[in-house]
Design an enzyme around this catalytic site. Structure first.
Site, PDB file in Angstrom:
ATOM      1  N   LYS A   1      42.471  22.864  40.955  1.00 52.54           N
ATOM      2  CA  LYS A   1      41.629  23.161  42.120  1.00 52.54           C
ATOM      3  C   LYS A   1      40.669  24.295  41.776  1.00 52.54           C
ATOM      4  O   LYS A   1      40.877  25.022  40.803  1.00 52.54           O
ATOM      5  CB  LYS A   1      42.515  23.536  43.314  1.00 52.54           C
ATOM      6  CG  LYS A   1      43.367  24.783  43.074  1.00 52.54           C
ATOM      7  CD  LYS A   1      44.445  24.959  44.150  1.00 52.54           C
ATOM      8  CE  LYS A   1      45.262  26.211  43.902  1.00 52.54           C
ATOM      9  NZ  LYS A   1      46.419  26.309  44.822  1.00 52.54           N
TER      10      LYS A   1
ATOM     11  N   ARG B   1      52.714  27.782  56.145  1.00 54.92           N
ATOM     12  CA  ARG B   1      51.288  27.556  55.919  1.00 54.92           C
ATOM     13  C   ARG B   1      50.936  26.099  56.146  1.00 54.92           C
ATOM     14  O   ARG B   1      50.265  25.759  57.112  1.00 54.92           O
ATOM     15  CB  ARG B   1      50.924  28.016  54.503  1.00 54.92           C
ATOM     16  CG  ARG B   1      49.464  28.012  54.191  1.00 54.92           C
ATOM     17  CD  ARG B   1      49.164  28.524  52.790  1.00 54.92           C
ATOM     18  NE  ARG B   1      49.584  27.581  51.738  1.00 54.92           N
ATOM     19  CZ  ARG B   1      49.207  27.664  50.458  1.00 54.92           C
ATOM     20  NH1 ARG B   1      48.432  28.662  50.062  1.00 54.92           N
ATOM     21  NH2 ARG B   1      49.612  26.780  49.577  1.00 54.92           N
TER      22      ARG B   1
ATOM     23  N   TYR C   1      23.232  52.738  42.571  1.00 58.51           N
ATOM     24  CA  TYR C   1      22.987  52.838  44.009  1.00 58.51           C
ATOM     25  C   TYR C   1      23.822  53.966  44.619  1.00 58.51           C
ATOM     26  O   TYR C   1      25.023  54.060  44.376  1.00 58.51           O
ATOM     27  CB  TYR C   1      23.359  51.536  44.713  1.00 58.51           C
ATOM     28  CG  TYR C   1      22.369  50.418  44.514  1.00 58.51           C
ATOM     29  CD1 TYR C   1      21.074  50.520  45.026  1.00 58.51           C
ATOM     30  CD2 TYR C   1      22.726  49.271  43.820  1.00 58.51           C
ATOM     31  CE1 TYR C   1      20.157  49.488  44.847  1.00 58.51           C
ATOM     32  CE2 TYR C   1      21.822  48.228  43.651  1.00 58.51           C
ATOM     33  CZ  TYR C   1      20.535  48.351  44.167  1.00 58.51           C
ATOM     34  OH  TYR C   1      19.647  47.330  43.996  1.00 58.51           O
TER      35      TYR C   1
ATOM     36  N   MET D   1      24.615  43.897  41.777  1.00 58.28           N
ATOM     37  CA  MET D   1      24.727  42.433  41.779  1.00 58.28           C
ATOM     38  C   MET D   1      24.668  41.856  40.368  1.00 58.28           C
ATOM     39  O   MET D   1      25.434  40.959  40.024  1.00 58.28           O
ATOM     40  CB  MET D   1      23.605  41.826  42.633  1.00 58.28           C
ATOM     41  CG  MET D   1      23.753  40.317  42.798  1.00 58.28           C
ATOM     42  SD  MET D   1      22.390  39.564  43.680  1.00 58.28           S
ATOM     43  CE  MET D   1      22.664  40.164  45.340  1.00 58.28           C
TER      44      MET D   1
HETATM   45  C1  LIG Z   1      47.529  26.635  44.065  1.00 56.34           C
HETATM   46  C2  LIG Z   1      48.828  25.947  44.249  1.00 56.34           C
HETATM   47  C3  LIG Z   1      49.705  25.796  43.162  1.00 56.34           C
HETATM   48  C4  LIG Z   1      49.497  26.463  41.828  1.00 56.34           C
HETATM   49  O1  LIG Z   1      49.941  27.797  41.943  1.00 56.34           O
HETATM   50  P1  LIG Z   1      49.978  28.803  40.698  1.00 56.34           P
HETATM   51  O2  LIG Z   1      50.653  30.004  41.242  1.00 56.34           O
HETATM   52  O3  LIG Z   1      48.574  29.049  40.306  1.00 56.34           O
HETATM   53  O4  LIG Z   1      50.744  28.123  39.610  1.00 56.34           O
HETATM   54  C5  LIG Z   1      50.838  25.012  43.356  1.00 56.34           C
HETATM   55  N1  LIG Z   1      51.103  24.455  44.561  1.00 56.34           N
HETATM   56  C6  LIG Z   1      50.302  24.614  45.625  1.00 56.34           C
HETATM   57  C7  LIG Z   1      50.676  23.987  46.919  1.00 56.34           C
HETATM   58  C8  LIG Z   1      49.156  25.381  45.517  1.00 56.34           C
HETATM   59  O5  LIG Z   1      48.365  25.573  46.588  1.00 56.34           O
END
Ligand SMILES: *Cc1c(COP(=O)(O)O)cnc(C)c1O
Length: 377
Positions: A39, A138, A259, A307
């Site tokens: 992801k 969640r 800055y 930036m």
């Molecule tokens: C992002 C995610 C992972 C991977 O987690 P890591 O800690 O990066 O290995 C696994 N499962 C779910 C549901 C996630 O959202």
């Protein structure tokens, strides 16, 4: 046109180290299989090249968060892979998901119902994953929803259930008792889905010794070199990041830089302005607190991170190393993604996923001459 000059810096991604990390996790969780969590463009490192390297090493399961990510990645994945969507589907996206050919994680009864309805309309089963909320609060089916599903299992008719998953809230600390509570709760609930493969662990869970790892672990950060639990970190570093010196100057005692002139020199100082700023993912929170490295010498960030640039106090660096265009280590042998994230009060995940688009990216190839067949999915 791929420019080597005129970029914010050089980002080198070592696919050999990525594959070594994949294999280390695979050994650790065997006989479970390792899925690649790719992801957010593989945590900023490039989902397409990262997935290709993982595939060559035997990985066949990949996870993204959104359908839009799946739509981009799916055409690049070989046919014998499965691509899952962690966040599930918003209502109305079911048809697009079928067109993409990804497998949604169904996080609610509503999502189960709309997937099953589409399967009935299409007259063929559709693959799906069920996520169970075992305590993170969640995503996933709640205990109430699971009870309803137990009473009306026909709601799953039409869904080819591939996997039951849960997510650990505290896996970055293997000593946290909540991990065991979630594993126990999940084991009990997963019995509701006999014969369906199970997935529990992220990187932290996968690298926790002495626990069962189900059928598939979902590894993200550890593949990319981040520490699954504090130090020492068993994973190999995957990225190296160098900025360039844009300009050098000597400032008098009492002069300020950047800055707001938030840093003032108490001695005459050599200052190097370098080519990376917060738009390149370098945290502005590292203003006046982070550092970089030149020729093995630590050079503190002085003034605010802007930036597109920031200033370093390079007074202690040998002159021969100081010229416009000279490289400056931001992430490398002297400073890992975990070091930088600790200084910036964040986590390595955020450092990686914020790396911007202005770097010249180089991928060091992985040579997987003898892939270990035992880790093939
Ligand atoms: C992002 C995610 C992972 C991977 O987690 P890591 O800690 O990066 O290995 C696994 N499962 C779910 C549901 C996630 O959202």
């Amino acid at each position: 046109m791929v420019l080597q000059h005129g970029t914010a810096g050089r980002l080198c991604i070592d696919l050999g180290a990525l594959v070594a990390n994949y294999q280390l996790i695979a050994q650790h969780v065997a006989p479970a299989t390792v899925a690649g969590v790719v992801k957010a463009d593989a945590y900023g490192l490039g989902a397409v090249p990262v997935s290709a390297a993982l595939y060559a090493a035997g990985c066949r399961h990949f996870f993204v968060a959104h359908l839009c990510e799946a739509a981009i990645l799916k055409p690049h994945l070989p046919i014998d892979t499965t691509l899952y969507i962690l966040n599930g589907l918003p209502l109305g996206a079911e048809g697009d998901c079928v067109a993409v050919g990804a497998v949604p994680v169904l996080n609610s009864l509503e999502q189960i119902d709309s997937r099953a309805a589409l399967a009935r309309t299409m007259g063929r089963p559709l693959p799906g994953v069920i996520q169970i909320d075992s305590g993170m609060g969640r995503l996933g089916l709640t205990p109430d929803e699971l009870a309803i599903l137990r009473m009306s299992p026909e709601r799953l008719d039409g869904i080819d259930l591939r996997l039951v998953i849960t997510h650990l809230a505290c896996a970055d600390d293997p000593d946290d008792g909540f991990n065991e509570r979630q594993r126990t709760a999940f084991d009990a609930i997963a019995r509701q889905f006999p014969g369906v493969p199970r997935s529990i662990d992220n990187s932290g869970g996968a690298m926790t010794p002495g626990v069962g790892h189900g059928d598939i672990v979902r590894a993200g950060i550890a593949l990319y070199g981040g520490a699954p639990h504090g130090q020492p970190n068993p994973m190999r570093s995957v990225i190296a990041l160098d900025a360039y010196i844009v300009q050098l100057r000597t400032l008098e005692a009492g002069a300020g830089v950047g800055y707001g002139l938030t840093h003032r020199f108490d001695r005459p100082a050599r200052v190097a302005t370098i080519s990376v700023g917060y738009a390149d993912g370098w945290p502005r929170h590292l203003s006046n607190r982070g550092s970089a490295w030149i020729g093995g010498v630590r050079v503190p960030i002085v003034g605010r991170v802007s930036m597109d640039s920031m200033a370093l106090d390079v007074t202690d660096v040998p002159d021969a190393l100081l010229h416009a265009g000279a490289p400056v280590e931001l992430i490398g042998p002297h400073q890992t993604i975990d070091d930088v994230s600790a200084q910036a009060d964040t986590i390595s995940y955020e450092i990686l996923t914020r790396l911007g688009k202005r770097y010249a990216r180089t991928y060091l190839p992985a040579s997987v001459a003898n892939p270990d067949r035992s880790i093939m999915a």
